[in-house]
Design a protein around this motif. Structure first.
Motif, PDB file in Angstrom:
ATOM      1  N   ILE A   1       0.833  -1.203   0.000  1.00  0.00           N
ATOM      2  CA  ILE A   1       0.000   0.000   0.000  1.00  0.00           C
ATOM      3  C   ILE A   1       0.870   1.256   0.000  1.00  0.00           C
ATOM      4  O   ILE A   1       0.655   2.183  -0.793  1.00  0.00           O
ATOM      5  N   GLN A   2       1.861   1.288   0.881  1.00  0.00           N
ATOM      6  CA  GLN A   2       2.733   2.458   0.974  1.00  0.00           C
ATOM      7  C   GLN A   2       3.535   2.663  -0.306  1.00  0.00           C
ATOM      8  O   GLN A   2       3.680   3.801  -0.782  1.00  0.00           O
ATOM      9  N   ASP A   3       4.062   1.574  -0.878  1.00  0.00           N
ATOM     10  CA  ASP A   3       4.834   1.680  -2.113  1.00  0.00           C
ATOM     11  C   ASP A   3       3.961   2.180  -3.263  1.00  0.00           C
ATOM     12  O   ASP A   3       4.401   3.009  -4.080  1.00  0.00           O
ATOM     13  N   SER A   4       2.730   1.679  -3.355  1.00  0.00           N
ATOM     14  CA  SER A   4       1.819   2.105  -4.424  1.00  0.00           C
ATOM     15  C   SER A   4       1.478   3.580  -4.283  1.00  0.00           C
ATOM     16  O   SER A   4       1.469   4.327  -5.276  1.00  0.00           O
ATOM     17  N   GLN A   5       1.220   4.022  -3.062  1.00  0.00           N
ATOM     18  CA  GLN A   5       0.906   5.436  -2.833  1.00  0.00           C
ATOM     19  C   GLN A   5       2.091   6.328  -3.183  1.00  0.00           C
ATOM     20  O   GLN A   5       1.910   7.405  -3.772  1.00  0.00           O
ATOM     21  N   LYS A   6       3.291   5.887  -2.824  1.00  0.00           N
ATOM     22  CA  LYS A   6       4.487   6.678  -3.136  1.00  0.00           C
ATOM     23  C   LYS A   6       4.712   6.761  -4.639  1.00  0.00           C
ATOM     24  O   LYS A   6       5.050   7.834  -5.176  1.00  0.00           O
ATOM     25  N   ARG A   7       4.534   5.657  -5.339  1.00  0.00           N
ATOM     26  CA  ARG A   7       4.731   5.665  -6.791  1.00  0.00           C
ATOM     27  C   ARG A   7       3.729   6.584  -7.469  1.00  0.00           C
ATOM     28  O   ARG A   7       4.066   7.286  -8.431  1.00  0.00           O
ATOM     29  N   ILE A   8       2.507   6.586  -6.984  1.00  0.00           N
ATOM     30  CA  ILE A   8       1.496   7.480  -7.555  1.00  0.00           C
ATOM     31  C   ILE A   8       1.910   8.937  -7.352  1.00  0.00           C
ATOM     32  O   ILE A   8       1.820   9.760  -8.269  1.00  0.00           O
ATOM     33  N   ARG A   9       2.376   9.258  -6.132  1.00  0.00           N
ATOM     34  CA  ARG A   9       2.822  10.635  -5.872  1.00  0.00           C
ATOM     35  C   ARG A   9       4.002  11.024  -6.764  1.00  0.00           C
ATOM     36  O   ARG A   9       4.101  12.171  -7.211  1.00  0.00           O
TER      37      ARG A   9
END
Length: 254
Positions: free
Chosen positions: A174-182
């Protein structure tokens, strides 16, 4: 084309400029296509990551529910229910699971055989002719059926005791996906770096083509050509045709 051959033969410096522009336009056009493909991939990646996040969140929530209901079966506290009977011996329990697996192999079906660590205990026959044992709670926690009775139980105990790792795995996703989106969102809609240069060269190319008459049809240019502008091959063909006509005229006179 004939018009291009005529322009080259004239020694006009615009022809060299046009050749340079054509090559640069081809390079910039390739870069523009790559830019568009990159933008498409960025949007696709963001869309996929956005869709993945709620999936990871649901899986994390299910594992967290199972962590709250998990019972301790480590060491001497080990017990497992198989076919309605409680077993405390790991070897016997593993052998019973193995027998169930052998009977289920090739049926491509699932079967509940008991309970373990606060969860329902199931075995499943897969299409690869393998049998898997798993714990079913809010989430499903797979283990392996091995040829060793104790090996099967160790795999089953690991499935129950590694739920914290599974929860951490989903949290990290979840954290990695959110960071990649940002990181990717600011790149969406970025203009093509060489757009102005591409536009300017395209305009100049059209100007040169007009000045060299390359936009006109080939046929009128051929009609306007003077004899001295013929190529060696064309001049040779013309002389050959004139000689044939002269020989034909001589035969008629004789």
């Amino acid at each position: 084309t004939y018009a291009e051959v005529k322009a080259i033969a004239s020694g006009n410096p615009l022809v060299i400029e046009k050749a340079t522009i054509d090559a640069e336009l081809a390079r910039l056009t390739r870069l523009q296509s790559q830019h568009r493909e990159t933008q498409y991939r960025l949007r696709s990646t963001i869309r996929r990551l956005t869709e993945d996040i709620p999936i990871y969140e649901r899986k994390l929530g299910a594992v967290q529910q199972d962590l709250a209901r998990r019972e301790d079966t480590r060491g001497d506290t080990f017990q497992i229910e198989i076919d309605g009977e409680t077993q405390h011996d790991r070897g016997i329990a593993g052998e019973l699971i193995y027998r169930h697996a052998q009977r289920l192999k090739g049926t491509y079906s699932d079967k509940r055989i008991g309970r373990f660590a606060g969860f329902e205990l199931w075995i499943s026959s897969t299409f690869s002719d393998q049998v898997q044992v798993f714990l079913k709670g809010a989430a499903t926690h797979p283990a392996k059926v091995t040829d060793s009775a104790l090996g099967t139980i160790r795999s089953l105990e690991h499935a129950a005791q590694s739920m914290e790792e599974t929860a951490t795995h989903f949290q990290t996703n979840i954290q990695d996906s959110q960071k990649r989106i940002r990181d990717l969102e600011p790149k969406i809609g970025a203009p093509f770096e060489y757009a102005e240069e591409l536009e300017g060269l395209t305009k100049r190319q059209q100007e040169i083509m007009q000045r060299l008459d390359l936009n006109k049809n080939q046929a009128p240019n051929q009609l306007d050509a003077q004899p001295e502008e013929l190529t060696d091959a064309e001049a040779q063909t013309e002389r050959h045709q004139q000689a044939v006509k002269q020989r034909h005229a001589a035969r008629i006179r004789t």
